[in-house]
Design a protein around this motif. Structure first.
Motif, short mmCIF file in Angstrom:
data_model
loop_
_atom_site.label_atom_id
_atom_site.label_comp_id
_atom_site.label_asym_id
_atom_site.label_seq_id
_atom_site.Cartn_x
_atom_site.Cartn_y
_atom_site.Cartn_z
N VAL A 69 -9.54 6.50 1.86
CA VAL A 69 -8.59 6.64 2.81
C VAL A 69 -9.32 7.77 3.64
CG1 VAL A 69 -6.58 6.88 3.32
CG2 VAL A 69 -6.85 5.15 1.67
N LEU A 70 -9.24 9.02 3.04
CA LEU A 70 -9.86 10.20 4.01
C LEU A 70 -11.25 9.28 4.51
CD1 LEU A 70 -9.80 12.86 4.41
CD2 LEU A 70 -10.96 13.51 2.32
N VAL A 71 -11.91 8.84 3.73
CA VAL A 71 -13.45 8.58 4.72
C VAL A 71 -13.51 8.33 6.11
CG1 VAL A 71 -15.19 8.07 4.07
CG2 VAL A 71 -14.81 8.89 2.10
N ALA A 72 -12.40 7.03 5.29
CA ALA A 72 -12.20 6.22 6.53
C ALA A 72 -11.76 6.71 7.83
CB ALA A 72 -11.51 4.71 6.08
N LEU A 73 -9.99 7.41 7.42
CA LEU A 73 -9.67 7.84 8.44
C LEU A 73 -10.96 9.11 9.40
CD1 LEU A 73 -6.07 9.62 7.09
CD2 LEU A 73 -6.70 7.74 8.72
N LEU A 74 -11.24 9.71 8.61
CA LEU A 74 -12.47 10.38 8.66
C LEU A 74 -13.61 9.85 9.69
CD1 LEU A 74 -13.32 13.36 6.01
CD2 LEU A 74 -12.59 13.97 8.66
N ALA A 75 -14.44 8.71 9.33
CA ALA A 75 -15.18 7.95 9.88
C ALA A 75 -14.46 7.40 11.39
CB ALA A 75 -15.11 6.90 9.23
N PHE A 76 -13.16 6.79 11.41
CA PHE A 76 -12.45 6.32 12.22
C PHE A 76 -11.99 6.96 13.61
CE2 PHE A 76 -8.46 6.57 14.48
CZ PHE A 76 -8.47 5.07 15.33
N PHE A 77 -11.58 8.65 12.82
CA PHE A 77 -11.76 9.32 14.58
C PHE A 77 -12.79 10.43 15.16
CE2 PHE A 77 -7.56 10.94 12.27
CZ PHE A 77 -6.04 10.10 12.97
N ALA A 78 -13.94 10.43 13.77
CA ALA A 78 -14.97 10.28 14.59
C ALA A 78 -16.30 9.31 15.99
CB ALA A 78 -15.88 10.52 13.32
N ILE A 79 -15.74 8.62 15.25
CA ILE A 79 -15.77 7.38 16.50
C ILE A 79 -14.97 7.43 17.57
CG2 ILE A 79 -15.52 4.60 16.50
CD1 ILE A 79 -16.58 4.14 13.93
N VAL A 80 -13.46 7.45 17.50
CA VAL A 80 -13.04 7.48 18.32
C VAL A 80 -12.42 8.69 19.88
CG1 VAL A 80 -10.33 7.43 18.83
CG2 VAL A 80 -11.00 5.88 17.24
#
Length: 273
Positions: free
Chosen positions: A30-41
């Motif tokens: 979940v942490l990696v997914a959140l970091l990836a999401f904010f990195a993209i957005v």
């Protein structure tokens, strides 16, 4: 006889533990997914050094609270008084430092106030935690009731001694030390949190104290039959939680350059989470 080394066995012990524990693995995903999401957005903001420095300044406040709460939860209890303890110790420490080094004092006096204030804060936090532990272990009051009551007690003490007003105007030496950055990037408060996390890791993984804590939290009846001194263990655990709460109070005092009885009012649930 030869031993086949699998990819998992070649991993460091911490990573092996993570992959063995499904809960921790899910949290990591979940942490990696959140970091990836904010990195993209929000890549410009996400990649900014200022963003990460701001996070590093803010999260140690409730991060230190969470370390103390974690120990009590491993024990099978809980500590809802951490924010009250943090604010009470921060206000008492601020008043002591201002008494030792009022405005216009020499730099040497300011550093004396800093040392005395930090030591005083940790002692007061330890006493506050020990009171919680005594009421849970000896008086046999459920931990949730004890710590909810002492949260109100410690908050009330903070209100009385501060008159309900913020205590500000810390000696500049306090802000200089606590607000400093290592290598111009890493905030001192983050270093304090890392030190606290390493201490907790060592206690829980390299000492008999941690083993006993897991035993008592897993099965109190069995722990009693093994001869564990459960009263002492509970009191020590809540004392440590009080020390971490006091440390969080010192960080809050540095971040706001003031202390007030209602600072960090939303941190209790964050710390438990």
């Amino acid at each position: 006889m030869t031993t086949t080394m699998t990819p998992t066995t070649r991993m460091p012990r911490g990573l092996r533990t993570m992959f063995r524990d499904a809960h921790v693995t899910r949290l990591a995903v979940v942490l990696v997914a959140l970091l990836a999401f904010f990195a993209i957005v929000k890549w410009p903001n996400f990649s900014s050094v200022a963003t990460w420095q701001s996070m590093a300044m803010q999260f140690p406040e409730f991060g230190l609270l969470a370390l103390g709460v974690m120990l009590t939860m491993v024990l099978g209890g809980i500590d809802l008084s951490v924010v009250g303890t943090a604010n009470m110790t921060a206000i008492a420490t601020a008043m002591l430092m201002l008494k030792i080094a009022p405005e216009g004092s020499a730099s040497s006096t300011g550093y004396l106030a800093l040392g005395a204030g930090v030591a005083f804060s940790l002692v007061v936090g330890a006493v506050a935690g020990a009171i919680n532990g005594f009421l849970v272990a000896k008086v046999k009051i459920p931990a949730i009731l004890v710590t909810l009551g002492t949260f109100e007690l410690y908050t009330g003490i903070a209100l009385v001694i501060s008159g309900g007003k913020p205590i500000s105007g810390m000696p500049p030496e306090y802000a200089y030390v606590m607000g400093s950055r290592i290598a111009s990037y890493i905030p001192m408060v983050l270093i304090i949190f890392v030190i606290g996390a390493v201490i907790v890791w060592y206690l829980m993984n390299r000492t008999a104290f941690g083993t006993k804590l897991y035993m008592l939290g897993s099965n109190e009846t069995a722990a009693n039959f093994t001869g564990l001194k459960t009263t002492s263990l509970i009191v020590r655990t809540y004392t440590i939680s009080g020390v971490f709460a006091a440390s969080a109070g010192l960080v809050m005092l540095a971040n706001y350059n003031s202390a007030k009885a209602d600072y960090g009012s939303t941190y209790t649930l964050l710390a438990i989470l």
